[in-house]
Design a protein around this motif. Sequence first.
Motif, PDB file in Angstrom:
ATOM      1  N   ILE A  70       0.966  -1.208   0.008  1.00  0.00           N
ATOM      2  CA  ILE A  70      -0.013   0.101   0.118  1.00  0.00           C
ATOM      3  C   ILE A  70       0.882   1.306  -0.222  1.00  0.00           C
ATOM      4  CG2 ILE A  70      -2.016  -1.096   0.888  1.00  0.00           C
ATOM      5  CD1 ILE A  70      -1.204   0.042   3.762  1.00  0.00           C
ATOM      6  N   VAL A  71       0.186   2.129  -0.391  1.00  0.00           N
ATOM      7  CA  VAL A  71       0.962   3.814  -0.270  1.00  0.00           C
ATOM      8  C   VAL A  71      -0.468   4.670   0.217  1.00  0.00           C
ATOM      9  CG1 VAL A  71       0.458   4.264  -3.018  1.00  0.00           C
ATOM     10  CG2 VAL A  71       2.277   5.337  -1.527  1.00  0.00           C
ATOM     11  N   GLY A  72       0.312   5.757   0.853  1.00  0.00           N
ATOM     12  CA  GLY A  72      -0.669   6.668   1.512  1.00  0.00           C
ATOM     13  C   GLY A  72      -0.556   7.998   0.505  1.00  0.00           C
ATOM     14  N   ALA A 108      -5.554   8.816   1.822  1.00  0.00           N
ATOM     15  CA  ALA A 108      -6.079   7.962   1.355  1.00  0.00           C
ATOM     16  C   ALA A 108      -5.207   6.707   0.940  1.00  0.00           C
ATOM     17  CB  ALA A 108      -6.841   8.237  -0.085  1.00  0.00           C
ATOM     18  N   VAL A 109      -5.654   5.480   1.552  1.00  0.00           N
ATOM     19  CA  VAL A 109      -4.658   4.074   1.344  1.00  0.00           C
ATOM     20  C   VAL A 109      -5.086   3.529   0.043  1.00  0.00           C
ATOM     21  CG1 VAL A 109      -3.873   2.355   2.280  1.00  0.00           C
ATOM     22  CG2 VAL A 109      -4.459   4.263   3.664  1.00  0.00           C
ATOM     23  N   HIS A 110      -4.276   3.378  -0.959  1.00  0.00           N
ATOM     24  CA  HIS A 110      -4.142   2.719  -2.135  1.00  0.00           C
ATOM     25  C   HIS A 110      -3.234   1.598  -2.421  1.00  0.00           C
ATOM     26  CE1 HIS A 110      -6.469   5.803  -4.377  1.00  0.00           C
ATOM     27  NE2 HIS A 110      -5.905   6.615  -3.472  1.00  0.00           N
ATOM     28  N   TYR A 167       1.928  12.435  -8.878  1.00  0.00           N
ATOM     29  CA  TYR A 167       3.001  12.915  -9.566  1.00  0.00           C
ATOM     30  C   TYR A 167       3.540  14.303  -8.494  1.00  0.00           C
ATOM     31  CZ  TYR A 167       1.963  11.074 -14.167  1.00  0.00           C
ATOM     32  OH  TYR A 167       2.159  10.276 -15.180  1.00  0.00           O
ATOM     33  N   GLN A 168       2.474  14.352  -7.543  1.00  0.00           N
ATOM     34  CA  GLN A 168       2.721  15.322  -6.463  1.00  0.00           C
ATOM     35  C   GLN A 168       3.520  14.649  -5.283  1.00  0.00           C
ATOM     36  OE1 GLN A 168      -1.121  17.140  -5.677  1.00  0.00           O
ATOM     37  NE2 GLN A 168      -0.701  18.639  -7.352  1.00  0.00           N
ATOM     38  N   ILE A 169       4.715  14.494  -5.503  1.00  0.00           N
ATOM     39  CA  ILE A 169       5.463  13.542  -4.445  1.00  0.00           C
ATOM     40  C   ILE A 169       5.426  14.143  -3.017  1.00  0.00           C
ATOM     41  CG2 ILE A 169       7.777  12.770  -3.934  1.00  0.00           C
ATOM     42  CD1 ILE A 169       8.503  12.664  -6.887  1.00  0.00           C
ATOM     43  N   GLU A 170       5.126  15.452  -2.811  1.00  0.00           N
ATOM     44  CA  GLU A 170       5.111  15.862  -1.549  1.00  0.00           C
ATOM     45  C   GLU A 170       3.900  15.663  -0.628  1.00  0.00           C
ATOM     46  OE1 GLU A 170       3.282  18.824  -4.152  1.00  0.00           O
ATOM     47  OE2 GLU A 170       5.176  17.848  -4.169  1.00  0.00           O
ATOM     48  N   ARG A 171       2.885  14.962  -1.378  1.00  0.00           N
ATOM     49  CA  ARG A 171       1.767  14.551  -0.839  1.00  0.00           C
ATOM     50  C   ARG A 171       1.459  13.078  -0.583  1.00  0.00           C
ATOM     51  NH1 ARG A 171      -3.248  17.557  -3.962  1.00  0.00           N
ATOM     52  NH2 ARG A 171      -4.290  16.558  -2.120  1.00  0.00           N
ATOM     53  N   ARG A 172       2.662  12.421  -0.917  1.00  0.00           N
ATOM     54  CA  ARG A 172       2.777  10.851  -0.641  1.00  0.00           C
ATOM     55  C   ARG A 172       3.273  10.851   1.047  1.00  0.00           C
ATOM     56  NH1 ARG A 172       7.074   6.515  -1.661  1.00  0.00           N
ATOM     57  NH2 ARG A 172       5.809   4.596  -1.441  1.00  0.00           N
ATOM     58  N   ILE A 173       2.655   9.869   1.421  1.00  0.00           N
ATOM     59  CA  ILE A 173       3.032   9.292   2.751  1.00  0.00           C
ATOM     60  C   ILE A 173       3.144   7.728   3.107  1.00  0.00           C
ATOM     61  CG2 ILE A 173       0.701   9.351   3.707  1.00  0.00           C
ATOM     62  CD1 ILE A 173       1.750  10.911   6.338  1.00  0.00           C
ATOM     63  N   ASP A 174       4.177   7.436   3.827  1.00  0.00           N
ATOM     64  CA  ASP A 174       4.282   5.924   3.999  1.00  0.00           C
ATOM     65  C   ASP A 174       3.043   5.509   5.093  1.00  0.00           C
ATOM     66  OD1 ASP A 174       6.672   5.892   2.526  1.00  0.00           O
ATOM     67  OD2 ASP A 174       8.143   6.413   4.372  1.00  0.00           O
ATOM     68  N   VAL A 175       2.469   4.376   4.568  1.00  0.00           N
ATOM     69  CA  VAL A 175       1.545   3.809   5.553  1.00  0.00           C
ATOM     70  C   VAL A 175       1.830   1.986   5.364  1.00  0.00           C
ATOM     71  CG1 VAL A 175      -0.274   5.301   5.059  1.00  0.00           C
ATOM     72  CG2 VAL A 175       0.071   3.568   3.411  1.00  0.00           C
ATOM     73  N   ASP A 176       1.681   1.641   6.360  1.00  0.00           N
ATOM     74  CA  ASP A 176       1.953   0.174   6.479  1.00  0.00           C
ATOM     75  C   ASP A 176       0.733  -0.645   7.496  1.00  0.00           C
ATOM     76  OD1 ASP A 176       4.558  -0.214   5.534  1.00  0.00           O
ATOM     77  OD2 ASP A 176       5.118   1.191   7.540  1.00  0.00           O
ATOM     78  N   GLN A 202      -1.029   6.054  -9.687  1.00  0.00           N
ATOM     79  CA  GLN A 202       0.037   6.607 -10.171  1.00  0.00           C
ATOM     80  C   GLN A 202      -0.266   7.598 -10.877  1.00  0.00           C
ATOM     81  OE1 GLN A 202       2.714   4.485 -10.630  1.00  0.00           O
ATOM     82  NE2 GLN A 202       1.642   2.985  -9.521  1.00  0.00           N
ATOM     83  N   ASN A 203      -1.431   8.317 -11.084  1.00  0.00           N
ATOM     84  CA  ASN A 203      -1.797   9.638 -11.460  1.00  0.00           C
ATOM     85  C   ASN A 203      -1.594  10.542 -10.181  1.00  0.00           C
ATOM     86  OD1 ASN A 203      -2.016   8.924 -14.264  1.00  0.00           O
ATOM     87  ND2 ASN A 203      -4.285   8.660 -13.667  1.00  0.00           N
ATOM     88  N   LEU A 204      -1.747  10.182  -9.239  1.00  0.00           N
ATOM     89  CA  LEU A 204      -2.076  10.899  -7.888  1.00  0.00           C
ATOM     90  C   LEU A 204      -0.527  11.262  -7.554  1.00  0.00           C
ATOM     91  CD1 LEU A 204      -4.701   9.040  -5.877  1.00  0.00           C
ATOM     92  CD2 LEU A 204      -5.037  11.276  -7.054  1.00  0.00           C
TER      93      LEU A 204
END
Length: 80
Positions: free
Chosen positions: A33-35, A44-46, A58-67, A54-56
């Motif tokens: 998963i990725v947040g 949002a957890v995908h 593009y704005q790397i600063e909005r990615r967050i690690d989830v486990d 993949q489209n979301l």
Amino acid sequence: MLRVGEPILQVGGQDDLMVFRAKCCNPIPGDEIVGYVTRGRGVAVHSKSCPNVQNLLYQIERRIDVDWGASPGPSTLSRC
């Protein structure tokens, strides 16, 4: 929404965040998963294999690690 007994989603280094599983891919425990930090809806957890993520990202600063965390055990309430 997580149900009783489901593994907890742990969001990298943060507590008390609103977290939800994305409806487009509805990841299940065990999936990679990725947040993604949304605007006004929390994290949002995908599934990493989700075509929408993949489209979301593009704005790397909005990615967050989830486990996936451990499943919460049954309550250990003592009876008197």
